[in-house]
Design an enzyme around this catalytic site. Structure first.
Site, short mmCIF file in Angstrom:
data_model
loop_
_atom_site.label_atom_id
_atom_site.label_comp_id
_atom_site.label_asym_id
_atom_site.label_seq_id
_atom_site.Cartn_x
_atom_site.Cartn_y
_atom_site.Cartn_z
CB THR A 187 4.60 11.80 4.36
OG1 THR A 187 3.65 10.83 4.74
CG2 THR A 187 5.24 12.42 5.58
NE ARG B 78 -0.02 2.81 9.17
CZ ARG B 78 0.78 3.67 8.56
NH1 ARG B 78 0.51 4.95 8.59
NH2 ARG B 78 1.86 3.27 7.92
CB THR C 16 8.20 10.31 2.89
OG1 THR C 16 6.94 9.96 2.29
CG2 THR C 16 9.25 10.46 1.79
N1 ASP Z 1 5.31 7.26 6.24
C1 ASP Z 1 3.91 7.56 6.21
C2 ASP Z 1 3.15 6.52 6.99
O1 ASP Z 1 3.47 5.36 6.91
C3 ASP Z 1 3.36 7.61 4.83
C4 ASP Z 1 4.12 8.50 3.91
O2 ASP Z 1 5.31 8.70 4.07
O3 ASP Z 1 3.52 9.04 2.98
O4 ASP Z 1 2.21 6.88 7.64
#
Ligand code: ASP
Length: 343
Positions: free
Chosen positions: A202, A230, A253
């Protein structure tokens, strides 16, 4: 003739000294900008030197784009959006162009943004069309009377306000397709448990501008092989993103299910506001304490109202960067060292 020369000299002097005064003024402009490009099992053996170089270059470009705005006296909100857009346009991060695949081999993207000066916020979840989801989040904040729009409704809004869209194929990358295939083969739990080439990826940015305003934003494709519908923490104000001029700005993230339940971003700022903790103490408490106890992997980037920043993660690595009016740009990837030895 003499008169002309004198005027020329005066004009040149004015231009020269005027320019110097402006340059000196710029030095007085205080700002801080931090960014992330995801956390996870990022170790030197997982990245080829070429990939490491390409990712570092993208992070640097994104940081510079935001820094230019802040150094010119621009707004934290604009710096955050510009920084995130550079990362969304790169195939190396799980947002925009490089968004991961859902279980149905589609892309459902989430994004959010918050203005610390007004506590205004905007978010989109499960969108499929915006080339830059962060622009959609900003539009929800500025052009609707809501904070969050989801799915088909959000995509309709994106069209209505004229945000640039991209066809489904734009978001297809071979690297992410490979991750989906791997996840399908080993099953979700094993995929996560064993961290097989798993990266969250992310992107996010947090800025403090010379006007004393904080802003934070986050953008993601979510998690590989995720179930239809989701939604992770990234578009949830208080979980993946939070900004408040009274305390701090945070972008997170990691494994979203944990970040939502730990209300990570807001908790960090609340610990500063209510308990008087420093930013570093607050971030350590939440990311290395609460999250670890719950079993949640990931990290955060944050800036406080005084321009201090903290980049904290409990994973093996986190793509990250920082710059301020008093500290040179630094890019980091792994726990202790990075491509350029900083962070
Ligand atoms: N936090 C994000 C999610 O759960 C994933 C990520 O941080 O890469 O959708």
């Amino acid at each position: 003739m003499h008169k002309f020369n004198l005027l020329t000299v005066i004009a040149i002097s004015l231009a020269f000294f005027g320019g110097r005064i402006m340059a000196e003024d710029n030095k007085d402009i205080s700002y801080t900008l931090v960014l992330h490009g995801g956390a996870g099992t990022i170790t030197p053996d997982k990245l080829t030197p070429e990939l490491e170089k390409a990712i570092t270059a993208d992070l640097r470009t994104a940081l510079k784009a935001g820094q230019d705005i802040l150094a010119g006296g621009g707004k934290a909100m604009d710096a955050v959006v510009t920084t995130i857009m550079v990362l969304e346009n790169s195939p190396h991060f799980n947002a925009g162009k490089g968004a991961v695949f859902t279980a149905e081999a589609t892309h459902e993207m989430d994004s959010s943004i918050m203005d610390g000066s007004t506590l205004d916020a905007g978010a989109v979840a499960g969108i499929r069309t915006a080339k830059n989801p962060i622009l959609a989040a900003r539009a929800v904040m500025e052009k609707s009377r809501h904070v969050m729009l989801t799915g088909a409704g959000a995509d309709k809004f994106i069209e209505t306000v004229g945000i640039e869209t991209a066809p489904e194929e734009y978001f297809h990358t071979n690297y992410r397709r490979g991750q989906l295939e791997k996840a399908r083969k080993v099953g979700d739990t094993a995929f996560l448990d064993h961290d097989i080439e798993y990266k969250f990826g992310t992107v996010g940015a947090v800025a403090l501008d010379s006007h004393g305003n904080l802003a934070a934003g986050t953008s993601t494709g979510g998690m590989t092989n995720k179930m239809f519908g989701r939604v992770g923490d990234s578009p949830i104000i208080g979980a993946g993103t939070y900004a408040n001029n009274k305390s701090c700005g945070v972008s997170a993230t990691g494994h979203g299910e944990f970040f939502i339940r730990a209300t990570v971003a807001r908790n960090i700022c609340a610990l500063m506001e209510y308990k008087g903790l420093s930013l570093q103490q607050a971030a350590d408490e939440v990311v290395m304490g609460q999250l670890v106890e719950m079993g949640g992997d990931g990290g955060i980037i944050s800036v406080d109202k005084d321009g201090n920043f903290a980049l904290v993660f409990n994973t093996k690595g986190m793509y990250r960067g920082s710059v301020s009016h008093r500290s040179a740009a630094k890019i980091g990837i792994y726990t202790h060292t990075s491509a350029d030895g900083s962070h």
